[in-house]
Design a protein around this motif. Structure first.
Motif, PDB file in Angstrom:
ATOM      1  N   ALA A   7       5.346  36.038 -49.832  1.00 19.45           N
ATOM      2  CA  ALA A   7       6.176  36.905 -50.678  1.00 19.45           C
ATOM      3  C   ALA A   7       5.361  37.613 -51.751  1.00 19.45           C
ATOM      4  O   ALA A   7       5.787  38.651 -52.260  1.00 19.45           O
ATOM      5  CB  ALA A   7       7.291  36.075 -51.323  1.00 19.45           C
ATOM      6  N   ASN A   8       4.186  37.085 -52.089  1.00 15.89           N
ATOM      7  CA  ASN A   8       3.366  37.707 -53.135  1.00 15.89           C
ATOM      8  C   ASN A   8       2.741  39.014 -52.661  1.00 15.89           C
ATOM      9  O   ASN A   8       2.783  40.031 -53.353  1.00 15.89           O
ATOM     10  CB  ASN A   8       2.269  36.743 -53.590  1.00 15.89           C
ATOM     11  CG  ASN A   8       2.820  35.608 -54.432  1.00 15.89           C
ATOM     12  OD1 ASN A   8       3.984  35.620 -54.835  1.00 15.89           O
ATOM     13  ND2 ASN A   8       1.989  34.608 -54.698  1.00 15.89           N
TER      14      ASN A   8
ATOM     15  N   ASP B 290       3.766  27.950 -52.891  1.00  7.07           N
ATOM     16  CA  ASP B 290       4.567  28.755 -53.814  1.00  7.07           C
ATOM     17  C   ASP B 290       4.598  30.224 -53.411  1.00  7.07           C
ATOM     18  O   ASP B 290       5.603  30.914 -53.607  1.00  7.07           O
ATOM     19  CB  ASP B 290       4.014  28.626 -55.238  1.00  7.07           C
ATOM     20  CG  ASP B 290       4.256  27.240 -55.833  1.00  7.07           C
ATOM     21  OD1 ASP B 290       5.137  26.527 -55.301  1.00  7.07           O
ATOM     22  OD2 ASP B 290       3.566  26.877 -56.798  1.00  7.07           O
ATOM     23  N   ARG B 291       3.503  30.722 -52.832  1.00 12.10           N
ATOM     24  CA  ARG B 291       3.452  32.141 -52.463  1.00 12.10           C
ATOM     25  C   ARG B 291       4.432  32.490 -51.345  1.00 12.10           C
ATOM     26  O   ARG B 291       4.724  33.658 -51.115  1.00 12.10           O
ATOM     27  CB  ARG B 291       2.033  32.522 -52.031  1.00 12.10           C
ATOM     28  CG  ARG B 291       1.555  31.865 -50.740  1.00 12.10           C
ATOM     29  CD  ARG B 291       0.150  32.328 -50.380  1.00 12.10           C
ATOM     30  NE  ARG B 291      -0.322  31.771 -49.117  1.00 12.10           N
ATOM     31  CZ  ARG B 291      -0.940  30.608 -48.992  1.00 12.10           C
ATOM     32  NH1 ARG B 291      -1.147  29.863 -50.085  1.00 12.10           N
ATOM     33  NH2 ARG B 291      -1.345  30.173 -47.812  1.00 12.10           N
TER      34      ARG B 291
ATOM     35  N   ARG C 207       3.447  40.338 -49.575  1.00 10.10           N
ATOM     36  CA  ARG C 207       4.349  40.912 -48.575  1.00 10.10           C
ATOM     37  C   ARG C 207       3.628  41.091 -47.233  1.00 10.10           C
ATOM     38  O   ARG C 207       3.454  42.198 -46.718  1.00 10.10           O
ATOM     39  CB  ARG C 207       4.923  42.241 -49.073  1.00 10.10           C
ATOM     40  CG  ARG C 207       5.673  42.118 -50.386  1.00 10.10           C
ATOM     41  CD  ARG C 207       6.318  43.426 -50.796  1.00 10.10           C
ATOM     42  NE  ARG C 207       7.324  43.856 -49.821  1.00 10.10           N
ATOM     43  CZ  ARG C 207       8.554  43.360 -49.733  1.00 10.10           C
ATOM     44  NH1 ARG C 207       8.934  42.385 -50.563  1.00 10.10           N
ATOM     45  NH2 ARG C 207       9.399  43.819 -48.834  1.00 10.10           N
TER      46      ARG C 207
ATOM     47  N   SER D 271       7.586  31.447 -51.248  1.00  7.99           N
ATOM     48  CA  SER D 271       8.960  31.495 -51.769  1.00  7.99           C
ATOM     49  C   SER D 271       9.193  32.817 -52.482  1.00  7.99           C
ATOM     50  O   SER D 271       8.373  33.239 -53.307  1.00  7.99           O
ATOM     51  CB  SER D 271       9.211  30.337 -52.736  1.00  7.99           C
ATOM     52  OG  SER D 271       9.101  29.093 -52.075  1.00  7.99           O
ATOM     53  N   ASP D 272      10.322  33.463 -52.176  1.00  5.91           N
ATOM     54  CA  ASP D 272      10.633  34.719 -52.854  1.00  5.91           C
ATOM     55  C   ASP D 272      11.345  34.438 -54.175  1.00  5.91           C
ATOM     56  O   ASP D 272      11.443  33.282 -54.614  1.00  5.91           O
ATOM     57  CB  ASP D 272      11.457  35.638 -51.944  1.00  5.91           C
ATOM     58  CG  ASP D 272      12.791  35.026 -51.534  1.00  5.91           C
ATOM     59  OD1 ASP D 272      13.259  34.080 -52.218  1.00  5.91           O
ATOM     60  OD2 ASP D 272      13.383  35.480 -50.537  1.00  5.91           O
ATOM     61  N   ASN D 273      11.852  35.477 -54.804  1.00  3.82           N
ATOM     62  CA  ASN D 273      12.493  35.315 -56.112  1.00  3.82           C
ATOM     63  C   ASN D 273      13.733  34.434 -56.058  1.00  3.82           C
ATOM     64  O   ASN D 273      14.145  33.859 -57.070  1.00  3.82           O
ATOM     65  CB  ASN D 273      12.860  36.689 -56.685  1.00  3.82           C
ATOM     66  CG  ASN D 273      11.624  37.509 -57.023  1.00  3.82           C
ATOM     67  OD1 ASN D 273      10.561  36.950 -57.289  1.00  3.82           O
ATOM     68  ND2 ASN D 273      11.758  38.836 -57.005  1.00  3.82           N
ATOM     69  N   GLU D 274      14.336  34.337 -54.876  1.00  4.31           N
ATOM     70  CA  GLU D 274      15.528  33.502 -54.713  1.00  4.31           C
ATOM     71  C   GLU D 274      15.189  32.109 -54.187  1.00  4.31           C
ATOM     72  O   GLU D 274      16.075  31.361 -53.788  1.00  4.31           O
ATOM     73  CB  GLU D 274      16.507  34.201 -53.765  1.00  4.31           C
ATOM     74  CG  GLU D 274      16.994  35.543 -54.291  1.00  4.31           C
ATOM     75  CD  GLU D 274      17.922  36.239 -53.304  1.00  4.31           C
ATOM     76  OE1 GLU D 274      18.263  35.614 -52.272  1.00  4.31           O
ATOM     77  OE2 GLU D 274      18.304  37.385 -53.567  1.00  4.31           O
ATOM     78  N   LYS D 275      13.891  31.787 -54.142  1.00  7.45           N
ATOM     79  CA  LYS D 275      13.410  30.484 -53.662  1.00  7.45           C
ATOM     80  C   LYS D 275      13.643  30.293 -52.163  1.00  7.45           C
ATOM     81  O   LYS D 275      13.665  29.163 -51.674  1.00  7.45           O
ATOM     82  CB  LYS D 275      14.058  29.321 -54.440  1.00  7.45           C
ATOM     83  CG  LYS D 275      13.944  29.429 -55.952  1.00  7.45           C
ATOM     84  CD  LYS D 275      12.490  29.476 -56.402  1.00  7.45           C
ATOM     85  CE  LYS D 275      12.381  29.559 -57.919  1.00  7.45           C
ATOM     86  NZ  LYS D 275      10.968  29.682 -58.365  1.00  7.45           N
TER      87      LYS D 275
END
Length: 378
Positions: free
Chosen positions: A118-119, A153-154, A121, A156-160
């Motif tokens: 997610a960091n 952690d990378r 993309r 997981s998006d903003n909504e986990k």
């Protein structure tokens, strides 16, 4: 796998708020090479894996040339030395849950897992794996393959949420529909009492299970197996004349062993090669030995190389042994002693086969002294 996306479908409604949803793309570089790309969004991933013993995706369908296949992806967990669930890395499993087809046929299944970073993309993808299946109408679950995957952690998006991708390509065999191997595969699948004259005993969690087979094929394919056939009378089936005791081998391994005897093929060879290789040597099946060696050579990684080396040495498979040693020479990860210093498999090799361990160390350009006391205490 190809990366040309030509068609996108709507995201399916989630079956469960924790499980999430599956969306799909079709990748069609040419008409004959359809690649199905399924994206599974797992809601609140860390919370889900901490609460649940397993997580299964919604079912999805892939249809090619009149054959409809149903699938799902599941998350399973390793257990630590204390017997407790390990939530990272997780095990991603690809499962075939059903097939609807009017004709039985061989097909090669190519698949690849990925996880969304997610960091930046970008999809982080595993290597492409493949297996050969005998596609026939069925509704039972069949595990096609799995990958161990670390979730960080990378991912997981903003909504986990975490997005898992699976690419599937189904390539129908060009083999004639009624070739000998196809017909023998059908006979084996039917497990027919009418034609079978042999009962094979094999192990399972519920106790010994039996499979039906044909003494003529067993004798013609393996003289050593033929000598193990015992005269036997079955009160319920007068056609049964022989019994083959393989009760020390798990039921699923015996099934794949028989499949090779009948068809020269193994379903999900990556999963069974390490178990079938010793059997191929024990019962004199050089074709199966070669198949297992080819499969294991393509699956060598810094993590698997010590176990493959031990297996090759134990079975006297020189080609596999040389390939594993060459891998040690070429792999920067192994050269850096990352895995020799931390992997239990290397320590086991040093104890049970010190000569092989020293030979591997020489290939790496290392020595056994790299296994220092600090590493052993970790």
């Amino acid at each position: 796998m190809p990366n040309h996306v030509s068609k996108k479908s709507k995201t399916q409604d989630p079956i469960d708020t924790v499980v999430g949803s599956v969306s799909e793309d079709l990748e069609v570089p040419v008409a004959s090479e359809i690649v199905f790309r399924k994206i599974w969004r797992i809601r609140k991933f860390k919370k889900a894996v901490s609460k649940l013993d397993f997580v299964d995706s919604p079912a999805f369908t892939c249809s090619v040339n009149g054959t409809i296949t149903q699938w799902n992806v599941s998350v399973r967990f390793w257990k630590g030395s204390n017997g407790k669930k390990v939530t990272n890395p997780v095990v991603l499993c690809l499962n075939l849950t059903g097939v609807h087809t009017s004709e039985t046929g061989q097909a090669r299944i190519r698949y690849q897992f990925g996880v969304w970073d997610a960091n930046i993309r970008h999809w982080e993808c595993s290597s492409i794996s493949s297996t050969v299946l005998n596609l026939e109408s069925r509704q039972d679950l069949l595990s096609i393959g799995y990958k161990s995957l670390g979730i960080h952690d990378r991912h997981s998006d903003n909504e986990k949420d975490v997005r898992i991708m699976i690419k599937i390509q189904i390539i129908h065999s060009e083999e004639e529909e009624h070739s000998l191997s196809q017909d023998l595969a059908r006979i084996l699948a039917v497990n027919s009492e009418e034609f079978s004259d042999t009962i094979i005993e094999c192990a399972s969690d519920e106790g010994n299970k039996t499979l039906k087979s044909h003494s003529l094929l067993i004798r013609s394919r393996s003289k050593k197996l033929g000598t193990k056939l015992e005269d036997f009378q079955d009160k319920e089936n007068k056609n049964i004349r022989y019994k083959l005791d393989l009760s020390f081998i798990p039921h699923d391994v015996v099934q794949e062993f028989l499949r090779y005897i009948y068809t020269d093929k193994v379903q999900n060879a990556e999963m069974y090669a390490c178990k079938l290789l010793p059997l191929s040597k024990r019962y004199g099946l050089p074709g199966l030995t070669a198949l297992c060696e080819r499969t294991l050579i393509t699956s060598i990684t810094p993590t698997t190389v010590p176990n493959i080396l031990l297996l090759a040495d134990e079975c006297g498979c020189e080609n596999l042994r040389k390939a594993a040693l060459h891998y040690c020479e070429d792999s920067e990860e192994v050269k850096g002693n990352v895995h020799i210093g931390k992997s239990l498999a290397w320590r086991v090799m040093e104890m049970v086969n010190p000569d092989l361990f020293l030979e591997a160390c020489e290939s790496i350009g290392s020595s056994s002294s790299n296994l220092g006391s600090t590493d052993l205490e970790e």
